[in-house]
Design a protein around this motif. Structure first.
Motif, PDB file in Angstrom:
ATOM      1  N   PHE A 162      43.786  20.102  39.211  1.00  0.00           N
ATOM      2  CA  PHE A 162      43.798  21.506  38.856  1.00  0.00           C
ATOM      3  C   PHE A 162      42.816  22.216  39.777  1.00  0.00           C
ATOM      4  CE2 PHE A 162      45.071  19.283  35.046  1.00  0.00           C
ATOM      5  CZ  PHE A 162      46.173  20.016  34.638  1.00  0.00           C
ATOM      6  N   ARG A 163      43.246  23.296  40.353  1.00  0.00           N
ATOM      7  CA  ARG A 163      42.393  24.039  41.274  1.00  0.00           C
ATOM      8  C   ARG A 163      42.060  25.402  40.678  1.00  0.00           C
ATOM      9  NH1 ARG A 163      42.312  20.712  45.386  1.00  0.00           N
ATOM     10  NH2 ARG A 163      44.166  19.712  46.154  1.00  0.00           N
ATOM     11  N   TYR A 164      40.799  25.752  40.784  1.00  0.00           N
ATOM     12  CA  TYR A 164      40.329  27.058  40.328  1.00  0.00           C
ATOM     13  C   TYR A 164      40.525  28.062  41.460  1.00  0.00           C
ATOM     14  CZ  TYR A 164      37.155  30.809  39.112  1.00  0.00           C
ATOM     15  OH  TYR A 164      36.620  32.038  38.853  1.00  0.00           O
ATOM     16  N   VAL A 165      41.166  29.168  41.163  1.00  0.00           N
ATOM     17  CA  VAL A 165      41.340  30.233  42.144  1.00  0.00           C
ATOM     18  C   VAL A 165      40.509  31.415  41.675  1.00  0.00           C
ATOM     19  CG1 VAL A 165      42.982  31.776  43.267  1.00  0.00           C
ATOM     20  CG2 VAL A 165      43.663  29.437  42.699  1.00  0.00           C
ATOM     21  N   PRO A 166      39.483  31.791  42.438  1.00  0.00           N
ATOM     22  CA  PRO A 166      38.579  32.860  41.999  1.00  0.00           C
ATOM     23  C   PRO A 166      39.149  34.254  42.266  1.00  0.00           C
ATOM     24  CG  PRO A 166      37.829  31.976  44.080  1.00  0.00           C
ATOM     25  CD  PRO A 166      39.032  31.166  43.670  1.00  0.00           C
ATOM     26  N   TYR A 167      40.028  34.715  41.390  1.00  0.00           N
ATOM     27  CA  TYR A 167      40.575  36.063  41.506  1.00  0.00           C
ATOM     28  C   TYR A 167      39.466  37.084  41.251  1.00  0.00           C
ATOM     29  CZ  TYR A 167      45.476  34.694  41.678  1.00  0.00           C
ATOM     30  OH  TYR A 167      46.681  34.179  42.056  1.00  0.00           O
ATOM     31  N   THR A 168      39.622  38.247  41.842  1.00  0.00           N
ATOM     32  CA  THR A 168      38.710  39.358  41.613  1.00  0.00           C
ATOM     33  C   THR A 168      39.482  40.448  40.886  1.00  0.00           C
ATOM     34  OG1 THR A 168      37.559  38.835  43.658  1.00  0.00           O
ATOM     35  CG2 THR A 168      37.182  41.016  42.732  1.00  0.00           C
ATOM     36  N   ILE A 169      38.876  41.018  39.860  1.00  0.00           N
ATOM     37  CA  ILE A 169      39.511  42.100  39.121  1.00  0.00           C
ATOM     38  C   ILE A 169      38.987  43.414  39.687  1.00  0.00           C
ATOM     39  CG2 ILE A 169      39.856  43.158  36.874  1.00  0.00           C
ATOM     40  CD1 ILE A 169      39.224  40.397  35.655  1.00  0.00           C
ATOM     41  N   VAL A 170      39.906  44.253  40.160  1.00  0.00           N
ATOM     42  CA  VAL A 170      39.520  45.540  40.734  1.00  0.00           C
ATOM     43  C   VAL A 170      40.347  46.658  40.114  1.00  0.00           C
ATOM     44  CG1 VAL A 170      38.769  44.546  42.936  1.00  0.00           C
ATOM     45  CG2 VAL A 170      41.116  45.310  42.674  1.00  0.00           C
ATOM     46  N   GLN A 171      39.780  47.848  40.129  1.00  0.00           N
ATOM     47  CA  GLN A 171      40.490  49.011  39.609  1.00  0.00           C
ATOM     48  C   GLN A 171      41.642  49.339  40.554  1.00  0.00           C
ATOM     49  OE1 GLN A 171      38.220  52.660  39.373  1.00  0.00           O
ATOM     50  NE2 GLN A 171      39.278  53.228  37.504  1.00  0.00           N
ATOM     51  N   ASP A 172      42.806  49.615  39.999  1.00  0.00           N
ATOM     52  CA  ASP A 172      43.985  49.956  40.783  1.00  0.00           C
ATOM     53  C   ASP A 172      43.803  51.349  41.373  1.00  0.00           C
ATOM     54  OD1 ASP A 172      46.457  50.454  41.872  1.00  0.00           O
ATOM     55  OD2 ASP A 172      47.588  49.952  40.070  1.00  0.00           O
ATOM     56  N   ALA A 173      43.707  51.417  42.693  1.00  0.00           N
ATOM     57  CA  ALA A 173      43.465  52.696  43.369  1.00  0.00           C
ATOM     58  C   ALA A 173      44.692  53.607  43.344  1.00  0.00           C
ATOM     59  CB  ALA A 173      43.031  52.441  44.806  1.00  0.00           C
ATOM     60  N   THR A 174      45.859  53.055  43.015  1.00  0.00           N
ATOM     61  CA  THR A 174      47.070  53.874  43.006  1.00  0.00           C
ATOM     62  C   THR A 174      47.288  54.581  41.678  1.00  0.00           C
ATOM     63  OG1 THR A 174      48.506  52.066  42.274  1.00  0.00           O
ATOM     64  CG2 THR A 174      48.159  52.308  44.658  1.00  0.00           C
ATOM     65  N   ALA A 175      46.474  54.282  40.679  1.00  0.00           N
ATOM     66  CA  ALA A 175      46.639  54.893  39.355  1.00  0.00           C
ATOM     67  C   ALA A 175      45.351  55.613  38.968  1.00  0.00           C
ATOM     68  CB  ALA A 175      46.969  53.825  38.314  1.00  0.00           C
ATOM     69  N   GLU A 176      45.494  56.805  38.436  1.00  0.00           N
ATOM     70  CA  GLU A 176      44.339  57.589  38.015  1.00  0.00           C
ATOM     71  C   GLU A 176      43.801  57.071  36.680  1.00  0.00           C
ATOM     72  OE1 GLU A 176      42.725  60.278  39.399  1.00  0.00           O
ATOM     73  OE2 GLU A 176      43.909  59.902  41.209  1.00  0.00           O
ATOM     74  N   PRO A 177      42.488  56.963  36.537  1.00  0.00           N
ATOM     75  CA  PRO A 177      41.939  56.611  35.223  1.00  0.00           C
ATOM     76  C   PRO A 177      42.103  57.798  34.274  1.00  0.00           C
ATOM     77  CG  PRO A 177      40.174  57.001  36.788  1.00  0.00           C
ATOM     78  CD  PRO A 177      41.447  57.083  37.553  1.00  0.00           C
ATOM     79  N   GLU A 178      42.040  57.521  32.974  1.00  0.00           N
ATOM     80  CA  GLU A 178      42.162  58.567  31.958  1.00  0.00           C
ATOM     81  C   GLU A 178      40.930  58.588  31.085  1.00  0.00           C
ATOM     82  OE1 GLU A 178      45.671  57.918  29.653  1.00  0.00           O
ATOM     83  OE2 GLU A 178      47.009  58.630  31.229  1.00  0.00           O
ATOM     84  N   TYR A 179      40.519  59.778  30.700  1.00  0.00           N
ATOM     85  CA  TYR A 179      39.376  59.986  29.824  1.00  0.00           C
ATOM     86  C   TYR A 179      39.866  60.796  28.632  1.00  0.00           C
ATOM     87  CZ  TYR A 179      37.066  58.869  34.207  1.00  0.00           C
ATOM     88  OH  TYR A 179      36.680  58.258  35.361  1.00  0.00           O
ATOM     89  N   ALA A 180      39.287  60.544  27.472  1.00  0.00           N
ATOM     90  CA  ALA A 180      39.667  61.299  26.276  1.00  0.00           C
ATOM     91  C   ALA A 180      38.527  61.244  25.271  1.00  0.00           C
ATOM     92  CB  ALA A 180      40.949  60.738  25.664  1.00  0.00           C
ATOM     93  N   ALA A 181      38.544  62.196  24.328  1.00  0.00           N
ATOM     94  CA  ALA A 181      37.572  62.194  23.237  1.00  0.00           C
ATOM     95  C   ALA A 181      38.283  62.634  21.969  1.00  0.00           C
ATOM     96  CB  ALA A 181      36.404  63.130  23.544  1.00  0.00           C
ATOM     97  N   ARG A 182      37.790  62.124  20.834  1.00  0.00           N
ATOM     98  CA  ARG A 182      38.330  62.494  19.526  1.00  0.00           C
ATOM     99  C   ARG A 182      37.150  62.761  18.611  1.00  0.00           C
ATOM    100  NH1 ARG A 182      39.485  59.244  15.146  1.00  0.00           N
ATOM    101  NH2 ARG A 182      39.223  57.403  16.439  1.00  0.00           N
ATOM    102  N   CYS A 183      37.222  63.856  17.873  1.00  0.00           N
ATOM    103  CA  CYS A 183      36.140  64.224  16.969  1.00  0.00           C
ATOM    104  C   CYS A 183      36.180  63.330  15.733  1.00  0.00           C
ATOM    105  CB  CYS A 183      36.275  65.692  16.557  1.00  0.00           C
ATOM    106  SG  CYS A 183      34.967  66.219  15.425  1.00  0.00           S
ATOM    107  N   VAL A 184      35.057  62.662  15.461  1.00  0.00           N
ATOM    108  CA  VAL A 184      34.964  61.798  14.284  1.00  0.00           C
ATOM    109  C   VAL A 184      33.926  62.346  13.306  1.00  0.00           C
ATOM    110  CG1 VAL A 184      35.816  59.728  15.431  1.00  0.00           C
ATOM    111  CG2 VAL A 184      33.376  60.249  15.496  1.00  0.00           C
TER     112      VAL A 184
END
Length: 129
Positions: free
Chosen positions: A57-79
């Motif tokens: 079994f071989r370990y492959v060290p993948y890196t997790i990166v933010q997808d530059a082709t998709a915009e992040p989303e922000y939101a808020a909800r009043c609690v």
């Protein structure tokens, strides 16, 4: 998945382990079935010279990166609220400053001061180069 080991014909100990495995399978006892297979494989190697099969079994060290082709989303909800949350929400926005401005306006209108903020983005697994 690997095939279960086969007992050596004429060997009573191998036959006993195969019966033990089959009984466990009928009872749907996966642990006992696996135990019988392990013991039978060990016996086949030790007593009958069965070859040892090895897996690599071989370990492959993948890196997790933010997808530059998709915009992040922000939101808020009043609690805020005495009995129940207000529930008013900013809706998804592409800029966190827009969400903060919504929070300021909502606080001015209602005097509510507690918000749940959410951030969402897409991630891509990149293999090593």
């Amino acid at each position: 998945m690997t095939r279960p080991p086969e007992p050596v014909p004429g060997c009573p100990a191998c036959a006993e382990l195969a019966v033990r495995r089959d009984d466990a399978r009928v009872r749907r006892d996966g642990t006992e079935e696996t135990d019988a297979n392990v013991l039978l494989r060990r016996r086949l190697r030790a007593q009958h010279g069965a070859p040892v099969r090895r897996r690599i079994f071989r370990y492959v060290p993948y890196t997790i990166v933010q997808d530059a082709t998709a915009e992040p989303e922000y939101a808020a909800r009043c609690v805020s609220g005495d009995e129940a949350d207000c529930g008013a929400g900013s809706g998804p926005r592409s800029d966190p400053a827009e969400v903060e401005e919504w929070q300021r306006r909502h606080t001015q209108e209602t005097r509510h001061t507690r918000y749940r903020r959410d951030f969402a983005d897409y991630a891509v697994m990149e293999p090593p180069r």
